[in-house]
Design a protein around this motif. Structure first.
Motif, short mmCIF file in Angstrom:
data_model
loop_
_atom_site.label_atom_id
_atom_site.label_comp_id
_atom_site.label_asym_id
_atom_site.label_seq_id
_atom_site.Cartn_x
_atom_site.Cartn_y
_atom_site.Cartn_z
N ALA A 16 39.66 31.61 37.08
CA ALA A 16 40.75 31.18 36.21
C ALA A 16 41.46 32.40 35.62
CB ALA A 16 40.22 30.27 35.11
N ASP A 17 40.70 33.37 35.17
CA ASP A 17 41.28 34.58 34.59
C ASP A 17 42.03 35.40 35.64
OD1 ASP A 17 41.62 36.53 32.41
OD2 ASP A 17 40.31 37.77 33.66
N LEU A 18 41.40 35.65 36.78
CA LEU A 18 42.04 36.47 37.80
C LEU A 18 43.28 35.81 38.40
CD1 LEU A 18 38.88 37.89 39.63
CD2 LEU A 18 40.50 39.16 38.20
N PHE A 19 43.22 34.51 38.64
CA PHE A 19 44.39 33.83 39.19
C PHE A 19 45.53 33.80 38.18
CE2 PHE A 19 41.30 31.37 42.06
CZ PHE A 19 41.50 32.24 43.12
N GLN A 20 45.20 33.67 36.90
CA GLN A 20 46.24 33.68 35.86
C GLN A 20 46.93 35.03 35.78
OE1 GLN A 20 44.86 32.92 31.86
NE2 GLN A 20 46.92 32.87 31.02
N THR A 21 46.16 36.10 35.88
CA THR A 21 46.74 37.43 35.72
C THR A 21 47.32 38.01 37.01
OG1 THR A 21 44.58 38.48 36.01
CG2 THR A 21 45.27 38.02 33.76
N GLN A 22 46.69 37.71 38.14
CA GLN A 22 47.10 38.34 39.40
C GLN A 22 47.77 37.40 40.38
OE1 GLN A 22 43.28 41.37 39.59
NE2 GLN A 22 43.50 39.88 41.17
N GLY A 23 47.50 36.11 40.27
CA GLY A 23 47.99 35.16 41.25
C GLY A 23 46.94 34.91 42.32
N TYR A 24 47.22 33.95 43.14
CA TYR A 24 46.28 33.51 44.18
C TYR A 24 46.13 34.54 45.28
CZ TYR A 24 44.28 30.52 47.83
OH TYR A 24 43.48 29.98 48.80
N HIS A 25 47.23 34.99 45.85
CA HIS A 25 47.17 35.87 47.01
C HIS A 25 46.68 37.28 46.69
CE1 HIS A 25 48.74 32.90 49.70
NE2 HIS A 25 49.77 32.68 48.90
N ALA A 26 46.92 37.74 45.48
CA ALA A 26 46.50 39.10 45.11
C ALA A 26 45.02 39.16 44.73
CB ALA A 26 47.35 39.61 43.96
N THR A 27 44.37 38.02 44.63
CA THR A 27 42.97 37.97 44.24
C THR A 27 42.10 37.72 45.47
OG1 THR A 27 43.62 37.07 42.09
CG2 THR A 27 41.31 36.85 42.71
N GLY A 28 41.27 38.68 45.80
CA GLY A 28 40.44 38.58 47.00
C GLY A 28 39.07 37.99 46.73
N LEU A 29 38.44 37.56 47.80
CA LEU A 29 37.10 36.96 47.69
C LEU A 29 36.08 37.94 47.12
CD1 LEU A 29 36.88 34.94 51.03
CD2 LEU A 29 37.39 34.10 48.73
#
Length: 192
Positions: A16-29
């Motif tokens: 939730a935190d990473l997607f909020q700050t970086q977005g879906y595509h910029a956040t890797g597995l």
């Protein structure tokens, strides 16, 4: 059946935190599992649908948390203008405390991935719809007709969302505060 464990919840909170700050595509597995303190294989154990399932669930969680905050702000406000002020101030605090990295918990993902993922789009729709319903219910309780409360809830939600986006982009709370000022005038006119 959804598994409930500490690892799963940590991964949801982290996502939730990473997607909020970086977005879906910029956040890797790898970033999701490392930041969540989990082995990489645990992602698929807890989220068999992979990153897309994790994102949809994280968006739902963010929507629920923000909805609960909005309900609390509205419930405790003596009037609609105070309610808007308190909501805007809470959102402004999230922006400044995060050095303008955290605006709306749904917007970044909605803009980044909702067009290509139906589960993520549905999670975003559900979040925005729940916030709209909270606002609509509050405004209907302020002597507005159901139709007018519905329209005004859309205006309030869209204005604040736009103000958050501009404030985050500019790294300046002025757009969000300008939105609040104009919503005051609108609410005063509608409710008097």
């Amino acid at each position: 059946m959804v598994r409930r464990t500490g690892t799963r919840q940590r991964m949801l909170d982290t996502a939730a935190d990473l997607f909020q700050t970086q977005g879906y595509h910029a956040t890797g597995l790898t970033q999701l599992t490392t930041a969540g303190g989990a082995p990489k294989g645990s992602l698929y154990f807890h989220f068999p649908g992979g990153k897309e399932q994790l994102a949809a669930e994280a968006v739902r969680l963010s929507g629920e948390r923000t909805g609960a905050l909005l309900e609390a702000v509205l419930r405790d406000a003596p009037d609609a203008v105070t309610a808007i002020d308190r909501a805007v101030e809470a959102l402004a605090s999230f922006l400044t405390e995060s050095d303008f990295q955290r605006g709306c918990p749904l917007a970044t993902v909605a803009l980044d991935a909702a067009a290509e993922s139906e589960p993520i789009r549905e999670a975003c729709v559900d979040g925005y719809s729940s916030w709209h319903e909270i606002l609509r219910g509050y405004l209907a309780g302020q002597r507005l007709s159901a139709e007018r409360a519905d329209e005004l809830a859309t205006v309030v939600l869209a204005a604040i969302e736009g103000g958050l986006l501009l404030a985050r982009t500019r790294r300046d709370l002025a757009p969000l505060r300008a939105v609040a000022t104009h919503l005051h005038a609108t609410l005063d006119r509608e409710l008097s």
